[in-house]
Design a protein around this motif. Structure first.
Motif, PDB file in Angstrom:
ATOM      1  N   ASN A   1       0.881  -1.165   0.029  1.00 30.67           N
ATOM      2  CA  ASN A   1       0.047  -0.095   0.000  1.00 30.67           C
ATOM      3  C   ASN A   1       0.756   1.206   0.262  1.00 30.67           C
ATOM      4  OD1 ASN A   1      -2.063  -1.874   0.159  1.00 30.67           O
ATOM      5  ND2 ASN A   1      -2.792  -1.014   2.116  1.00 30.67           N
ATOM      6  N   LYS A   2       1.902   1.487   0.784  1.00 30.99           N
ATOM      7  CA  LYS A   2       2.653   2.545   0.864  1.00 30.99           C
ATOM      8  C   LYS A   2       3.820   2.625   0.212  1.00 30.99           C
ATOM      9  CE  LYS A   2       0.594   3.307   5.455  1.00 30.99           C
ATOM     10  NZ  LYS A   2       0.872   3.596   6.979  1.00 30.99           N
ATOM     11  N   THR A   3       4.185   1.804  -0.713  1.00 28.01           N
ATOM     12  CA  THR A   3       5.462   1.841  -1.312  1.00 28.01           C
ATOM     13  C   THR A   3       5.095   2.348  -2.971  1.00 28.01           C
ATOM     14  OG1 THR A   3       5.113  -0.419  -2.279  1.00 28.01           O
ATOM     15  CG2 THR A   3       6.635  -0.207  -0.352  1.00 28.01           C
ATOM     16  N   ASN A   4       6.276   3.176  -3.462  1.00 28.84           N
ATOM     17  CA  ASN A   4       6.217   3.636  -4.672  1.00 28.84           C
ATOM     18  C   ASN A   4       6.712   2.769  -5.663  1.00 28.84           C
ATOM     19  OD1 ASN A   4       4.903   5.970  -3.723  1.00 28.84           O
ATOM     20  ND2 ASN A   4       6.786   6.942  -3.372  1.00 28.84           N
ATOM     21  N   PHE A   5       6.749   2.974  -6.724  1.00 30.17           N
ATOM     22  CA  PHE A   5       7.512   2.054  -7.959  1.00 30.17           C
ATOM     23  C   PHE A   5       8.794   1.818  -7.540  1.00 30.17           C
ATOM     24  CE2 PHE A   5       9.406   1.450 -12.138  1.00 30.17           C
ATOM     25  CZ  PHE A   5       8.797   0.345 -12.498  1.00 30.17           C
ATOM     26  N   ILE A   6       9.526   3.061  -7.253  1.00 36.26           N
ATOM     27  CA  ILE A   6      10.894   3.083  -7.195  1.00 36.26           C
ATOM     28  C   ILE A   6      10.809   3.648  -5.509  1.00 36.26           C
ATOM     29  CG2 ILE A   6      13.311   3.853  -7.525  1.00 36.26           C
ATOM     30  CD1 ILE A   6      12.671   3.966 -10.350  1.00 36.26           C
ATOM     31  N   ASP A   7      11.472   2.709  -4.595  1.00 39.37           N
ATOM     32  CA  ASP A   7      11.255   3.208  -3.161  1.00 39.37           C
ATOM     33  C   ASP A   7      12.493   2.805  -2.262  1.00 39.37           C
ATOM     34  OD1 ASP A   7      10.086   4.664  -1.192  1.00 39.37           O
ATOM     35  OD2 ASP A   7       8.227   3.553  -1.062  1.00 39.37           O
ATOM     36  N   SER A   8      12.665   3.385  -1.118  1.00 38.55           N
ATOM     37  CA  SER A   8      13.782   2.937  -0.360  1.00 38.55           C
ATOM     38  C   SER A   8      13.029   3.124   1.135  1.00 38.55           C
ATOM     39  CB  SER A   8      15.077   3.580  -0.451  1.00 38.55           C
ATOM     40  OG  SER A   8      14.805   5.015  -0.235  1.00 38.55           O
ATOM     41  N   ALA A   9      13.774   2.473   2.066  1.00 38.53           N
ATOM     42  CA  ALA A   9      13.402   2.622   3.742  1.00 38.53           C
ATOM     43  C   ALA A   9      13.493   4.146   3.875  1.00 38.53           C
ATOM     44  CB  ALA A   9      14.171   1.942   4.537  1.00 38.53           C
ATOM     45  N   ASP A  10      14.564   4.695   3.332  1.00 34.03           N
ATOM     46  CA  ASP A  10      14.683   6.355   3.585  1.00 34.03           C
ATOM     47  C   ASP A  10      13.681   7.096   3.346  1.00 34.03           C
ATOM     48  OD1 ASP A  10      17.367   5.246   4.954  1.00 34.03           O
ATOM     49  OD2 ASP A  10      18.508   6.074   3.308  1.00 34.03           O
ATOM     50  N   ALA A  11      13.495   6.888   1.955  1.00 32.73           N
ATOM     51  CA  ALA A  11      12.442   7.527   1.243  1.00 32.73           C
ATOM     52  C   ALA A  11      10.930   7.534   1.884  1.00 32.73           C
ATOM     53  CB  ALA A  11      12.213   7.161  -0.309  1.00 32.73           C
TER      54      ALA A  11
ATOM     55  N   CYS B   1      13.825   3.993  12.388  1.00 36.85           N
ATOM     56  CA  CYS B   1      12.801   4.006  11.431  1.00 36.85           C
ATOM     57  C   CYS B   1      13.062   3.223  10.390  1.00 36.85           C
ATOM     58  CB  CYS B   1      12.534   5.734  11.009  1.00 36.85           C
ATOM     59  SG  CYS B   1      11.126   5.525   9.562  1.00 36.85           S
ATOM     60  N   ARG B   2      14.306   3.429   9.954  1.00 32.88           N
ATOM     61  CA  ARG B   2      14.991   2.738   8.775  1.00 32.88           C
ATOM     62  C   ARG B   2      14.812   1.283   9.168  1.00 32.88           C
ATOM     63  NH1 ARG B   2      20.850   4.525   7.656  1.00 32.88           N
ATOM     64  NH2 ARG B   2      19.985   6.089   6.322  1.00 32.88           N
ATOM     65  N   GLY B   3      15.338   0.562  10.155  1.00 33.85           N
ATOM     66  CA  GLY B   3      15.338  -0.668  10.458  1.00 33.85           C
ATOM     67  C   GLY B   3      13.814  -1.252  10.611  1.00 33.85           C
ATOM     68  N   VAL B   4      12.925  -0.546  11.107  1.00 40.00           N
ATOM     69  CA  VAL B   4      11.678  -0.948  11.326  1.00 40.00           C
ATOM     70  C   VAL B   4      10.994  -1.228   9.899  1.00 40.00           C
ATOM     71  CG1 VAL B   4       9.266  -0.305  12.004  1.00 40.00           C
ATOM     72  CG2 VAL B   4      11.476  -0.137  13.665  1.00 40.00           C
ATOM     73  N   THR B   5      11.197  -0.116   9.326  1.00 48.69           N
ATOM     74  CA  THR B   5      10.460  -0.089   7.646  1.00 48.69           C
ATOM     75  C   THR B   5      11.119  -1.243   6.881  1.00 48.69           C
ATOM     76  OG1 THR B   5      10.326   2.558   7.809  1.00 48.69           O
ATOM     77  CG2 THR B   5      10.270   1.454   5.801  1.00 48.69           C
ATOM     78  N   MET B   6      12.385  -1.451   7.058  1.00 46.79           N
ATOM     79  CA  MET B   6      12.988  -2.837   6.006  1.00 46.79           C
ATOM     80  C   MET B   6      12.376  -3.931   6.667  1.00 46.79           C
ATOM     81  SD  MET B   6      16.866  -1.599   4.934  1.00 46.79           S
ATOM     82  CE  MET B   6      17.355  -1.120   6.711  1.00 46.79           C
ATOM     83  N   GLY B   7      12.226  -4.067   7.942  1.00 47.43           N
ATOM     84  CA  GLY B   7      11.948  -5.292   8.509  1.00 47.43           C
ATOM     85  C   GLY B   7      10.183  -5.521   7.889  1.00 47.43           C
ATOM     86  N   ALA B   8       9.462  -4.482   8.105  1.00 45.38           N
ATOM     87  CA  ALA B   8       8.209  -4.738   7.730  1.00 45.38           C
ATOM     88  C   ALA B   8       7.910  -4.875   6.474  1.00 45.38           C
ATOM     89  CB  ALA B   8       7.564  -3.490   8.154  1.00 45.38           C
TER      90      ALA B   8
END
Length: 103
Positions: free
Chosen positions: A44-54, A67-74
């Motif tokens: 739902n919340k990802t774009n076509f080109i995305d990263s945890a930082d973005a 935030c970076r770690g939680v996002t990558m894990g999720a």
């Protein structure tokens, strides 16, 4: 007529890829020192080109190590990774709008 059908088919494939796939860039950090680029099914919340930082910048207004770690894990736990590729700084910069964040 055949060219029109081919062009329509190519356009349909492009739309399906754009709406169903995410190119997710993991920059070189402690856990993944060489970085990665993965092609995965879109969330739902990802774009076509995305990263945890973005995603952290977009959703929380800033980037932190937590935030970076939680996002990558999720992201990794909630989707199917199709292909793992080497890190691409060019794609990372596209995902962050040209910004670089501290590693």
């Amino acid at each position: 007529m055949k060219k029109l059908i081919t062009a329509g088919f190519v356009a349909l494939i492009a739309v399906v890829i754009y709406t169903q796939i995410t190119i997710f860039v993991v920059p070189p950090i402690g856990a993944v020192p060489e970085g990665r680029t993965v092609i995965m099914l879109r969330l739902n919340k990802t774009n076509f080109i995305d990263s945890a930082d973005a995603m952290c910048d977009r959703l929380q207004g800033g980037v932190s190590l937590l935030c970076r770690g939680v996002t990558m894990g999720a992201v990794v736990s909630k989707t199917k990774i199709i292909v793992r590729l080497p890190y691409s700084e060019w794609l990372y910069l596209i995902s962050t709008g040209g910004k670089k964040y501290e590693r």
